[in-house]
Design an enzyme around this catalytic site. Structure first.
Site, short mmCIF file in Angstrom:
data_model
loop_
_atom_site.label_atom_id
_atom_site.label_comp_id
_atom_site.label_asym_id
_atom_site.label_seq_id
_atom_site.Cartn_x
_atom_site.Cartn_y
_atom_site.Cartn_z
N SER A 132 -17.10 39.96 52.37
CA SER A 132 -15.95 40.85 52.41
C SER A 132 -14.74 40.35 53.18
CB SER A 132 -16.37 42.20 52.99
OG SER A 132 -17.26 42.84 52.10
N LYS A 143 -8.96 46.15 60.09
CA LYS A 143 -9.72 46.82 59.02
C LYS A 143 -10.24 48.17 59.53
CE LYS A 143 -13.56 45.86 55.79
NZ LYS A 143 -14.61 44.88 55.45
N SER A 167 -14.79 43.76 50.53
CA SER A 167 -14.31 45.07 50.86
C SER A 167 -13.01 45.05 51.69
CB SER A 167 -15.37 45.84 51.62
OG SER A 167 -15.66 45.21 52.83
#
Lengths: 502, 114, 506
Positions: A184, A85, A160
């Site tokens: 997330s 990420k 997210s």
């Protein structure tokens, strides 16, 4: 020796790849190349990646292969590709946090997690898309365009960390890393039919994790199977003296727990406040089915009440923006990243304000202002101060619940993946996606989302959330692996095999 | 009844009680160094009001005798040894800088006091 | 500096009408090896931006870790200031934007400082003799320093008129300890010197503790001065805060100026504005800083990246045992040892000569002689040259050598002064100067007698006067001999030889 793998390289799980690499059945270069080819093939549509580090990934794979060939002892994840990420720093590699304010920024240092990945010889393929600065539940708030759910390209992959989850579901990588502040990791896992874990707060170092809400953030493993997540969890977690909130204690043996996968005699609590009204029918149906499976496996399932969970969402949307408004102040155009409006006559105040206006998206600005409001003089006690008290109450609810049961379960999210564009202009509706995942972040304990089936109305993945006490991460893997195996036995194949071809 | 409010107070599209004005938004934008447009200021005033309404219900629950939690982990006294060690190479620092002069970060003119 | 003159009231008149109330905030930069929250070096004067890392640059993803030695120093400072040490406290973020702030928030302490409620006793000279004041301490807390700004493109190097600025973050993150007094009341006309005495005493205490260089000229000791005036008998007035006070003398001058300025404002029917002002070294005046549209709202909240600091009672007691003799106790002890009066001790303190005298005694010099040299001759020369006593170039070792030479008769007091003159001028060591300038006592009787006879021959009537009973006329001959020997004769010896030669009792 009998081949370990069956089928496409890209569809193998990490545990299988690990065995195949060890036996010489396959090389890291082959696996890495296969992933890179897959990314080239599908990522124009999926848009899971913001940056693919092709040359470095292949160079790392090559190096690992030659060391293995020379007889060196390598760790279990050595040579296996991973999607990272874009909120974690990696020296020399673009790190944007999904924001235009960091476009082109290459950090001069590695996060502790990246250091551990390098030490474990994991091959980092690249950086994945995310809601800007991890604020969001759909990845629609990325400054670089949304990521699409491989199950239905018109739908969100969650947020997210939508990029990491989508990369797994699109078979672009067998492993991924996300971060979880309010869900997330877990919510994207739930809507993409993959596994995602938020470890106990303090279990994984935050050094190099660009902070959203410091008292809530935690990085965690994402994979297609519970065992893969366990293997990655073991590599990622551990005490780091560079993080003052890091727990100085051994990592629970999550791999052993995943292997054990035995829930006989365990007490499992259904959280009354998480489920029921507001939850999609198909989600509840799959959840109820999973509860039956757990009971059949020998666990005792009881209902427990955590009454203060009703206030969790409110507390979260006070604490997070408050901490975030402070954490994001450093993005002012002075030392790194975007600088806008510096025409030689503008003042530093003007340049800072213009830079932040241009560099931040709407959701980030909204939460910064909300946080500024909640902390401002005259409002602190009523908002931030109160929210921290609710936090205490939620921790107490968990403590009382865990006195009665070993783990708690709930649906991970109220709905399956919604359509892109459906909620992006309605912040309050968007925030509701996190209603089941937020309590764990507030209390600091751990949770996992495992895929349990497809909702009957729309054929989209449903996730079940398992919650355990702080430092009880092994319980997640024990229950998760048991459920996963039982469902696989019933279905005859892993759920992820049903994802449409891209 | 929306999931934000399983309790008694109305929220969302119902009667909005928190009223965050344009002026307040301008003040917040200044504190946060955000150069908002007129349109944004209006828009955010409405959205922030709605959000604050929704989160305000935290005040329903907490009594004075409940201690706040600022840290989920109950640790204290985490210290490091007072030993100097090398930091970043200046070249690396310079590489990320938007503007650099004379081995320092160059920043636009600062108005007023030191 | 200012276009129009700032109105001031006569000091005595001001004090007749108003009671000054002071508040002093001092920042002490600790002399730790590494920064407050990271391992970067803290050397003063390093190459710009070479003592930085992700943490003190505030790079995304960086995280602070507390320097244990800084906590230790702060506790010791608190104990030396007679404070209570918190059993549990936290760091807090003070949020504001400024280019010298890498994170645009400063990690500090807000409503939970590490030390509270202490005091420091100071002594000031008054017409009626030395007077003691107890300055109460509100709090001592930990925070981090900011980067250093230089302003470019303008004339003065100051902010106003600069086109842009340059930032060096070497200093960012160095441990900074803030000490805040409670309001200082009742000093009256003595307010300026009480303020100065407090900062001086604080500085000496920090030095004795060994926690900082405390050099105002290098910024490791900084002082902000708050002054308000209360009309006699009424509650306190509005205070002003004055920054850029960079020396002990400036502390005194800034307080005095603010009293005079505020008195003029209030007497003229105006109101004192609560504002931050800037002290100007050259004029001794303060001018207003830029007024702000919006009041600063720092939005303090507990620092989530750090855990609380909870010093145990055992640790605090252990640190209490490491406290050195505080300066006031040391002064009392030395005064007793040397058998000197309060006034004599105060003279030493005022001249900043106490440590030098102690060191001189350590070189075998008698305490009276040591004091005489430092507070007499050297203070005079230092004042003439406009330098600090310690920077004159004369060392305790020099005095030790000179006194030894006086003791063995090689030097007279008068010659000694010439020796010191040479040492101060940089001509070398004591022995170097003696040799180069030929500063040896002319003690040989025959040489002296020859000179005496020459002098007598040149002033024939003097011999008659002396024999006639005017012994003081001998002075003329002694003077002539001293001149002839370039001052190197022992005057007393010359006189006794002269009288003996003339057959007179002296």
């Amino acid at each position: 020796m009998a081949p370990v793998m069956d089928g496409d390289l890209i569809r193998q799980d990490a545990a299988t790849l690990s065995a195949a690499l060890a036996s010489g059945e396959v090389t890291s270069q082959e696996i890495t190349q296969a992933c890179l080819d897959r990314i080239s093939q599908v990522d124009d549509e999926v848009h899971a990646f913001l940056y693919v580090d092709t040359d470095a990934a292949m160079a790392t794979a090559r190096d690992i292969d030659s060391r293995r060939a020379a007889g060196q002892e390598l760790g279990p994840l050595a040579g296996i590709p991973l999607a990272l990420k874009d909120v974690l720093t990696m020296r020399g590699v673009p790190t944007t946090c999904g924001s235009r304010i960091l476009e082109g920024w290459r950090p001069p240092y590695d996060s502790t997690i990246v250091e551990k990945l390098r030490a474990a010889d994991v091959v980092v393929l690249g950086k994945t898309n995310m809601d800007e600065f991890a604020m969001g539940s759909s990845t629609e708030h990325s400054g670089y365009g949304p990521t699409r759910n491989p199950w239905d390209l018109e739908r969100i992959p969650g947020g997210s960390g939508g990029g990491s989850a989508a990369a797994l579901a699109a078979f672009e990588a067998p492993l991924a890393i996300g971060t979880d502040t309010g869900g997330s990791i877990r919510q994207p896992a739930s809507v993409t039919g993959t596994v995602g874990v938020k470890p106990t707060y303090g279990a994984v170092s935050r050094y190099g994790l660009v902070a959203l809400a410091s008292s809530l953030d935690q990085a965690g493993p994402c994979a297609r199977t519970v065992m893969d997540a366990a293997m990655l969890h073991e590599v990622m977690a551990g005490y780091d003296p560079r993080d003052s909130t890091s727990i100085n204690a051994p990592v629970p043996d999550v791999v052993a727990a995943a292997r054990n996968a035995d829930v006989r005699g365990m007490r499992i609590g259904l959280v009354r406040e998480l489920g029921g009204e507001g939850y999609q029918a198909g989600v509840r149906e799959q959840f109820d089915n999973a509860v039956r499976v757990l009971t059949d496996l020998g666990a005792e399932v009881v209902e427990v009440s955590c009454p203060h969970f009703d206030y969790a969402l409110g507390a979260y949307y006070l604490i997070l923006p408050s901490e975030a408004s402070s954490n994001l102040a450093r993005f002012d155009g002075m030392r790194y990243g975007l600088r806008a409006g510096d025409d030689g006559s503008a003042s530093v105040e003007e340049v800072m304000a213009r830079t932040r206006e241009e560099g931040f998206g709407a959701e980030v600005k909204r939460r910064i202002m909300l946080g500024t409001y909640a902390l401002s003089s005259g409002y602190y006690d009523a908002y931030y101060g109160q929210a921290q008290k609710v936090r205490t109450l939620i921790s107490r609810d968990f403590a009382e619940a865990f006195d009665q049961v070993d783990v708690l379960i709930s649906p991970t999210t109220p709905t399956t993946a919604f359509k892109i564009g459906e909620k992006v202009d309605d912040p309050l509706a968007m925030y509701l996606n996190d209603i089941a995942t937020i309590p764990v972040n507030l209390a600091g304990n751990c949770a996992m989302s495992v895929p349990i089936g497809l909702a009957s109305e729309d054929g989209l993945p449903v996730g079940l959330q398992i919650m355990a006490p702080a430092q009880g991460d092994d319980r997640l893997y024990r229950v998760g692996a048991a459920l996963e195996q039982a469902l696989l036995d019933k279905r005859g194949h892993a759920l992820i095999e049903e994802v449409p071809s891209l | 009844m929306c999931s934000w409010s399983k309790g008694s107070k109305p929220c969302c599209k119902d009667e909005v009680m928190a009223n965050i004005t344009r002026e307040q938004v301008q003040h917040l934008a200044h504190l946060a160094r955000l150069e908002l447009t007129e349109e944004e200021t209006e828009h955010y005033a409405g959205q922030l009001s709605a959000i604050v309404d929704a989160v305000e219900r935290v005040s329903e629950v907490a009594a004075d005798d409940i201690p706040p939690t600022s840290h989920p982990v109950p640790m204290t006294n985490v210290f490091r040894e007072d030993v100097a060690r090398p930091g970043l190479n200046r070249a690396d620092v310079e590489a990320g800088a938007p503007s650099w002069e004379d081995d320092r970060f160059r920043v636009p003119r600062i108005l007023g006091e030191e | 500096m200012s276009a129009s003159a700032i109105q001031r009231m006569n000091y005595d008149d001001a004090l007749a009408a108003f009671d000054p109330v002071l508040g002093l905030e001092t920042h002490v930069e600790l002399g730790t090896a590494s920064k407050m929250f990271c391992g970067c070096a803290t050397e003063f004067g390093g190459d710009p931006n070479t003592q930085v890392c992700p943490v003190c640059l505030g790079l995304p993803g960086s995280m602070p870790v507390v320097n244990g030695a800084a906590v230790e120093s702060t506790i010791r400072m608190g104990l030396a200031l007679n404070c209570s040490i918190a059993s549990w406290c936290r760091f807090a973020r003070k949020n504001y934007f400024y280019p010298d702030m890498p994170k645009d928030y400063q990690v500090s302490q807000y409503d939970e400082p590490l030390c509270t409620d202490g005091f420091l006793d100071v002594v000031v000279d008054t017409e009626d003799g030395p007077r003691e004041f107890r300055v109460e301490i509100e709090r001592v807390h930990m925070e981090e320093d900011t980067g250093k700004l230089t302003h470019a493109g303008g004339d003065t190097g100051r902010i106003h008129g600069a086109d842009y600025s340059l930032v060096d973050y070497n200093r960012a993150g160095i441990p900074l300890i803030e000490i805040v007094t409670k309001p200082i009341v009742g000093a009256g006309a003595l307010a300026p010197i009480v303020a100065r005495a407090y900062v001086t005493e604080l500085r000496d205490l920090m030095r004795a503790l060994g926690v900082s260089d405390v050099r105002m000229d290098q910024g490791s000791l900084r002082c902000d001065v708050n002054v308000s005036l209360a009309p006699a008998g009424e509650p306190w007035g509005t205070r002003s805060e004055t920054k850029n006070v960079n020396s002990l003398r400036s502390v005194e001058r800034a307080v005095r100026f603010e009293i005079e300025r505020q008195a003029a404002v209030l007497t003229g029917g105006g109101r004192v504005i609560q504002e931050t002002r800037h002290f100007h070294e050259d004029t001794g005046e303060t001018t207003p800083g830029r007024s702000k549209e919006h009041a600063e709202d720092y939005r303090y909240f507990p620092e989530p990246d750090l855990v609380p600091v909870a010093p145990s009672a055992e640790w605090i007691e252990e640190l209490r045992g490491t406290l050195p003799e505080v300066p006031s106790a040391r002064r009392a002890r030395l005064q007793a040892e040397w058998g000197i009066s309060d006034l004599e001790m105060q003279t030493l303190v005022n001249a900043e000569a106490l440590e030098l005298v102690e060191q001189t005694i350590a070189h075998g010099v008698d305490q009276a002689a040591a004091r005489k040299w430092w507070t007499g001759e050297f203070t005079r020369i230092a004042n003439e040259q406009g330098v600090a006593l310690a920077d004159l170039g004369v060392t305790p070792a020099h005095i030790g050598r000179v006194e030894a030479l006086i003791a063995d008769g090689s030097l007279t007091d008068k010659l000694a002064r010439q020796v010191f003159e040479g040492v101060i001028a940089g001509e070398g060591d004591v022995d170097d100067v003696v040799a180069a300038r030929g500063l040896v006592v002319v003690g040989d009787d025959s040489t002296l007698l020859a000179a005496i006879e020459t002098a007598l021959a040149e002033q024939p009537d003097v011999a008659e006067k002396i024999r006639g009973g005017k012994v003081q006329a001998a002075g003329a001959i002694v003077g002539a001999v001293m001149k002839a020997t370039k001052g190197q004769a022992d005057a007393a010896k010359v006189r006794s030889l002269l009288l003996e030669h003339l057959g007179v009792d002296g």
